[in-house]
Design an enzyme around this catalytic site. Structure first.
Site, PDB file in Angstrom:
ATOM      1  N   ASP A 189       0.592   1.733  -2.442  1.00 32.73           N
ATOM      2  CA  ASP A 189       0.596   0.599  -3.362  1.00 32.73           C
ATOM      3  C   ASP A 189      -0.677  -0.233  -3.186  1.00 32.73           C
ATOM      4  O   ASP A 189      -1.022  -0.624  -2.072  1.00 32.73           O
ATOM      5  CB  ASP A 189       1.828  -0.275  -3.084  1.00 32.73           C
ATOM      6  CG  ASP A 189       1.918  -1.460  -4.022  1.00 32.73           C
ATOM      7  OD1 ASP A 189       2.557  -1.339  -5.082  1.00 32.73           O
ATOM      8  OD2 ASP A 189       1.355  -2.529  -3.690  1.00 32.73           O
ATOM      9  N   TYR A 192      -6.050  -7.016  -4.881  1.00 36.28           N
ATOM     10  CA  TYR A 192      -6.170  -6.743  -3.438  1.00 36.28           C
ATOM     11  C   TYR A 192      -7.613  -6.360  -3.084  1.00 36.28           C
ATOM     12  O   TYR A 192      -7.957  -6.296  -1.912  1.00 36.28           O
ATOM     13  CB  TYR A 192      -5.253  -5.590  -3.018  1.00 36.28           C
ATOM     14  CG  TYR A 192      -3.779  -5.826  -3.208  1.00 36.28           C
ATOM     15  CD1 TYR A 192      -3.267  -7.089  -3.503  1.00 36.28           C
ATOM     16  CD2 TYR A 192      -2.878  -4.770  -3.098  1.00 36.28           C
ATOM     17  CE1 TYR A 192      -1.906  -7.281  -3.688  1.00 36.28           C
ATOM     18  CE2 TYR A 192      -1.514  -4.967  -3.267  1.00 36.28           C
ATOM     19  CZ  TYR A 192      -1.025  -6.207  -3.568  1.00 36.28           C
ATOM     20  OH  TYR A 192       0.316  -6.396  -3.739  1.00 36.28           O
ATOM     21  N   LYS A 251      -2.044  -2.527  -9.960  1.00 35.52           N
ATOM     22  CA  LYS A 251      -1.553  -3.648 -10.768  1.00 35.52           C
ATOM     23  C   LYS A 251      -2.702  -4.354 -11.482  1.00 35.52           C
ATOM     24  O   LYS A 251      -3.795  -4.494 -10.933  1.00 35.52           O
ATOM     25  CB  LYS A 251      -0.806  -4.662  -9.879  1.00 35.52           C
ATOM     26  CG  LYS A 251       0.213  -4.046  -8.952  1.00 35.52           C
ATOM     27  CD  LYS A 251       0.841  -5.086  -8.037  1.00 35.52           C
ATOM     28  CE  LYS A 251       1.612  -4.443  -6.906  1.00 35.52           C
ATOM     29  NZ  LYS A 251       0.739  -3.927  -5.843  1.00 35.52           N
ATOM     30  N   HIS A 267       0.956  -7.631 -12.730  1.00 36.39           N
ATOM     31  CA  HIS A 267       1.064  -8.174 -11.376  1.00 36.39           C
ATOM     32  C   HIS A 267       1.770  -9.526 -11.337  1.00 36.39           C
ATOM     33  O   HIS A 267       2.682  -9.736 -10.536  1.00 36.39           O
ATOM     34  CB  HIS A 267      -0.332  -8.301 -10.758  1.00 36.39           C
ATOM     35  CG  HIS A 267      -0.314  -8.408  -9.264  1.00 36.39           C
ATOM     36  ND1 HIS A 267      -1.420  -8.149  -8.485  1.00 36.39           N
ATOM     37  CD2 HIS A 267       0.659  -8.753  -8.391  1.00 36.39           C
ATOM     38  CE1 HIS A 267      -1.114  -8.309  -7.206  1.00 36.39           C
ATOM     39  NE2 HIS A 267       0.137  -8.700  -7.128  1.00 36.39           N
ATOM     40  N   TRP A 275       8.735  -5.854  -2.465  1.00 38.02           N
ATOM     41  CA  TRP A 275       7.591  -6.219  -1.635  1.00 38.02           C
ATOM     42  C   TRP A 275       8.088  -7.162  -0.542  1.00 38.02           C
ATOM     43  O   TRP A 275       9.070  -7.861  -0.712  1.00 38.02           O
ATOM     44  CB  TRP A 275       6.432  -6.791  -2.425  1.00 38.02           C
ATOM     45  CG  TRP A 275       6.599  -8.051  -3.238  1.00 38.02           C
ATOM     46  CD1 TRP A 275       6.790  -8.132  -4.597  1.00 38.02           C
ATOM     47  CD2 TRP A 275       6.507  -9.417  -2.785  1.00 38.02           C
ATOM     48  NE1 TRP A 275       6.844  -9.443  -5.008  1.00 38.02           N
ATOM     49  CE2 TRP A 275       6.670 -10.252  -3.919  1.00 38.02           C
ATOM     50  CE3 TRP A 275       6.301 -10.013  -1.542  1.00 38.02           C
ATOM     51  CZ2 TRP A 275       6.639 -11.655  -3.844  1.00 38.02           C
ATOM     52  CZ3 TRP A 275       6.283 -11.410  -1.458  1.00 38.02           C
ATOM     53  CH2 TRP A 275       6.450 -12.204  -2.595  1.00 38.02           C
ATOM     54  N   LEU A 321      10.519  -6.354   4.727  1.00 41.21           N
ATOM     55  CA  LEU A 321      10.858  -6.787   6.092  1.00 41.21           C
ATOM     56  C   LEU A 321      10.732  -8.299   6.228  1.00 41.21           C
ATOM     57  O   LEU A 321      10.684  -8.830   7.338  1.00 41.21           O
ATOM     58  CB  LEU A 321       9.945  -6.082   7.104  1.00 41.21           C
ATOM     59  CG  LEU A 321      10.106  -4.558   7.163  1.00 41.21           C
ATOM     60  CD1 LEU A 321       9.033  -3.939   8.046  1.00 41.21           C
ATOM     61  CD2 LEU A 321      11.493  -4.185   7.662  1.00 41.21           C
ATOM     62  N   GLY A 322      10.711  -8.992   5.097  1.00 43.33           N
ATOM     63  CA  GLY A 322      10.576 -10.433   5.130  1.00 43.33           C
ATOM     64  C   GLY A 322       9.169 -10.849   5.528  1.00 43.33           C
ATOM     65  O   GLY A 322       8.213 -10.087   5.428  1.00 43.33           O
ATOM     66  N   SER A 368       1.745  -2.215   6.859  1.00 40.74           N
ATOM     67  CA  SER A 368       1.293  -2.315   8.237  1.00 40.74           C
ATOM     68  C   SER A 368      -0.041  -1.591   8.380  1.00 40.74           C
ATOM     69  O   SER A 368      -0.322  -0.643   7.654  1.00 40.74           O
ATOM     70  CB  SER A 368       2.311  -1.709   9.204  1.00 40.74           C
ATOM     71  OG  SER A 368       1.856  -1.837  10.551  1.00 40.74           O
ATOM     72  N   ASN A 415       8.293   2.862  10.478  1.00 47.24           N
ATOM     73  CA  ASN A 415       8.856   2.456   9.190  1.00 47.24           C
ATOM     74  C   ASN A 415       9.360   3.623   8.350  1.00 47.24           C
ATOM     75  O   ASN A 415      10.152   3.425   7.429  1.00 47.24           O
ATOM     76  CB  ASN A 415       7.810   1.674   8.392  1.00 47.24           C
ATOM     77  CG  ASN A 415       7.582   0.283   8.939  1.00 47.24           C
ATOM     78  OD1 ASN A 415       8.408  -0.242   9.697  1.00 47.24           O
ATOM     79  ND2 ASN A 415       6.461  -0.328   8.573  1.00 47.24           N
TER      80      ASN A 415
END
Length: 263
Positions: free
Chosen positions: A24, A29, A54, A87, A163, A166-167, A209, A218
């Protein structure tokens, strides 16, 4: 978002070597070129890798979006994009969507979707679209399960992409007793329990990560399965509140002022 340059390149190469096949990125970005280079250098056939990018706010509207799409294609250098998203859902979204629909018909994009759409925003824009989005990529994790928008999306067979699955490193999430107890039971870490829950809920999860150990961990979530009762205990953790509120006043102006993909 992973910083531009070798950090992105190395993270993507590592992820692909460990079995990941969905990458992604986004115009905002600023790392599309690094992602594309890593994919090309991986030696993995292009058709085996699913790439999401995006379109940014600056390129909304029909004509600007056509240019934005071409820029993403050029930066990635992959021939086509598997999934391309709106986006941030503000401004001339319908015009941008029309350009994305055309790019899909031309084979430049395989699938199109949206991101950060709440019920209010969805009802403002999606009824104007000729085609339904394939996905809505939103903030989603056990403490913020997006149950309201998911009901509407389910009616139209639209998938949820999470998105920050994992917070935000919240202790309230990673140290939640329900999650830590399950982690101990299955010999996993809390993040793996969270990702497994989201996978079983049917979410498309996008954990980020740059660390090889975490990247490897993960994806190591397919050798166990949460029971129905355990899934219910996880579902009960929902607070209905996240960190990002797309409906808040001034969000569009703040984003446009602080993130510019071109002059």
């Amino acid at each position: 978002m992973i910083p531009v340059g070798d950090e992105t390149y190395n993270a993507v190469r590592t992820a692909l070597s460990l079995g990941y096949r969905h990458i992604d990125t986004a115009a905002a970005y600023f790392n599309e070129a690094d992602v594309g280079r890593a994919i090309r250098d991986s030696g993995i056939p292009r058709e085996e890798i699913f790439v999401t990018s995006k379109l940014w706010l600056q390129d909304y509207g029909y004509e600007p979006a056509k240019k934005g799409i071409e820029t993403s294609l050029k930066n990635l250098g992959l021939g086509y994009i598997d999934l391309y998203l709106i986006h941030q859902p503000y401004g001339d979204v319908p015009g941008a969507w029309k350009a994305m629909e055309e790019a899909k018909k031309e084979g430049k994009i395989r699938s199109i979707g949206v991101s950060n759409m709440t019920l209010k925003i969805w009802n403002s824009f999606v009824p104007q679209f000729d085609t339904m989005p394939s996905v809505n990529q939103v903030e989603c994790n056990p403490l913020y399960q997006q149950k309201e928008i998911r009901k509407l999306m389910a009616e139209h067979d639209v998938r949820l992409e999470a998105w920050y699955p994992l917070g935000h490193g919240d202790k309230a999430l990673l140290e939640n007793p329900v999650i830590t107890a399950l982690a101990e039971k299955y010999g996993k870490n809390p993040g793996q329990i969270i990702l497994r829950f989201e996978n079983q809920e049917g979410f498309i999860v996008l954990p980020k990560s740059t660390h090889e150990k975490r990247i490897k961990g993960n994806i190591d979530i397919f050798d166990f399965k949460l029971t129905d009762e355990e899934m219910k205990s996880m579902e009960a953790l929902d607070t209905g509140k996240g960190h990002h509120d797309p409906d808040a006043p001034g969000v569009a102006e703040m984003l446009l002022a602080n993130f510019k993909v071109h002059d």
